[in-house]
Enzyme design. Structure first.
Site, PDB file in Angstrom:
ATOM      1  N   LYS A 174       0.867  -1.183   0.000  1.00  0.00           N
ATOM      2  CA  LYS A 174       0.000   0.000   0.000  1.00  0.00           C
ATOM      3  C   LYS A 174       0.905   1.236   0.000  1.00  0.00           C
ATOM      4  O   LYS A 174       1.154   1.838   1.043  1.00  0.00           O
ATOM      5  CB  LYS A 174      -0.946  -0.050   1.205  1.00  0.00           C
ATOM      6  CG  LYS A 174      -2.147   0.867   1.038  1.00  0.00           C
ATOM      7  CD  LYS A 174      -3.231   0.543   2.033  1.00  0.00           C
ATOM      8  CE  LYS A 174      -4.278   1.647   2.123  1.00  0.00           C
ATOM      9  NZ  LYS A 174      -5.038   1.885   0.905  1.00  0.00           N
TER      10      LYS A 174
HETATM   11  N1  PMP Z   1      -7.767  -1.631  -3.353  1.00  0.00           N
HETATM   12  C1  PMP Z   1      -7.223  -0.417  -3.210  1.00  0.00           C
HETATM   13  C2  PMP Z   1      -6.456   0.161  -4.350  1.00  0.00           C
HETATM   14  C3  PMP Z   1      -7.390   0.287  -2.009  1.00  0.00           C
HETATM   15  O1  PMP Z   1      -6.854   1.499  -1.870  1.00  0.00           O
HETATM   16  C4  PMP Z   1      -8.144  -0.289  -0.960  1.00  0.00           C
HETATM   17  C5  PMP Z   1      -8.342   0.462   0.319  1.00  0.00           C
HETATM   18  N2  PMP Z   1      -7.307   0.220   1.221  1.00  0.00           N
HETATM   19  C6  PMP Z   1      -8.681  -1.566  -1.159  1.00  0.00           C
HETATM   20  C7  PMP Z   1      -8.478  -2.213  -2.366  1.00  0.00           C
HETATM   21  C8  PMP Z   1      -9.452  -2.245  -0.075  1.00  0.00           C
HETATM   22  O2  PMP Z   1      -8.586  -2.681   0.932  1.00  0.00           O
HETATM   23  P1  PMP Z   1      -9.056  -2.785   2.439  1.00  0.00           P
HETATM   24  O3  PMP Z   1     -10.248  -3.669   2.455  1.00  0.00           O
HETATM   25  O4  PMP Z   1      -7.911  -3.403   3.143  1.00  0.00           O
HETATM   26  O5  PMP Z   1      -9.347  -1.419   2.898  1.00  0.00           O
END
Ligand code: PMP
Length: 309
Positions: free
Chosen positions: A160
């Protein structure tokens, strides 16, 4: 009251709680090498209420933060318990009693590649949950972006990192320019990948289909929770497999899922209406159950919640 960060007056930076206006670093910092997390804490007892807060899936988010740090070669100077104590101190100082978003950020210090800054900002947000919330049913017109999702041989989508969000921003800006609300990415092979900040779920014939991790998606905490826990609990079958663009058009329902997006229904893709009913019945069931889980109303998932106050 600070105008920055949705009115959050305090944050935590490098070891102490301070006013958001005081949290300053040099403009020369290599912020483009940063990683972060997006986490939410919900009011316990009801997502639309005010009261005591608990973080959903803190451990899973910390696992991913540490994985992102490892991929990008950043060393974490604090343990996850210390970060949780830091968050608690910041929440107490802000006197939050409504749902908050938490976005720990880590980036290397200027001139010190092995040392990092850690910032934990928090701010209130408006939830889309549950399905009776009027904002849940807002119309949302999506387009398939002409930009492909960053591929893991160039910039790993599993970390991330802020750099990946330039890709998301290009797609979001293109969508708005073309008169849509938001975008869906295809991966470099042409299969459906994800949204610009959330994972994608298609519902066909009572079954949920969602693209695999190898379709250049972020390994989503929410997606994992849905696949492993929430869908089995609700008796909803789920298949993790490549999804074609045409299958997405021909879905009975489609929605995004993620910490930020929660459960976001998709009205149409490229002006093709998705299904007959909006929001669809499975989308609503999932949203309502998720609202119960994050508010601490489902006993078996209370250990996924980390009380803040
Ligand atoms: N894909 C992207 C590109 C994101 O930014 C997010 C948000 N964090 C998600 C998927 C969903 O991830 P999560 O369920 O861990 O928030």
């Amino acid at each position: 009251m600070s105008k920055a960060f949705g009115g959050a007056r305090f944050c935590w930076l490098d070891g102490r709680v301070m006013g958001t206006e005081e949290a300053l670093v040099s403009a020369m910092e290599p912020i483009y090498l940063g990683i972060f997390e997006g986490i939410k804490a919900y009011v316990q007892g009801g997502v639309g209420e005010e009261g005591k807060l608990a973080v959903f899936a803190w451990d899973a988010h910390m696992d991913r933060l540490w994985r992102s740090a490892a991929i990008d070669g950043l060393k974490m100077p604090y343990g996850r318990e210390e970060l949780f104590e830091a968050l608690k101190a910041s929440v107490a100082k802000n006197e939050f009693r409504k749902n908050i978003y938490i976005q720990p950020r880590v980036w290397p210090r200027a001139g010190e590649r092995d040392e990092v800054h850690i910032l934990i900002p928090t701010w209130p947000f408006d939830t889309l949950l549950p399905s009776s919330n009027p904002s849940f049913s807002k119309l949302r017109r999506f387009m398939v972006s002409s930009w492909r999702r960053v591929s893991s041989d160039a910039l790993p989508p599993q970390a991330k990192s802020w750099a990946n969000y330039a890709n998301s921003e290009l797609a979001s800006r293109e969508a708005r320019r073309c008169g849509y609300d938001a975008a869906v990415f295809l991966d470099s092979r042409g299969f459906v990948s994800e949204g610009t900040g959330a994972c994608l779920m298609s519902v066909r014939g009572g079954k949920v289909i969602t693209p695999p991790v190898t379709a250049s998606i972020l390994e989503s905490v929410t997606r994992n929770f849905f696949i492993e826990r929430l869908y089995p609990d609700l008796g909803i079958p789920c298949e993790v497999r490549d999804l074609s663009r045409a299958e997405l058009y021909a879905s009975d329902e489609a929605f995004l899922c993620g910490t930020g997006g929660e459960v976001t229904p998709i009205t149409s893709v490229d002006d093709i209406q998705v299904g007959k009913e909006y929001p669809g019945p499975i989308t609503k069931r999932v949203a309502d159950q998720y609202a119960e889980v994050v508010a601490g109303k489902v006993r078996k998932y209370r250990d996924w919640l980390y009380p803040l106050n």
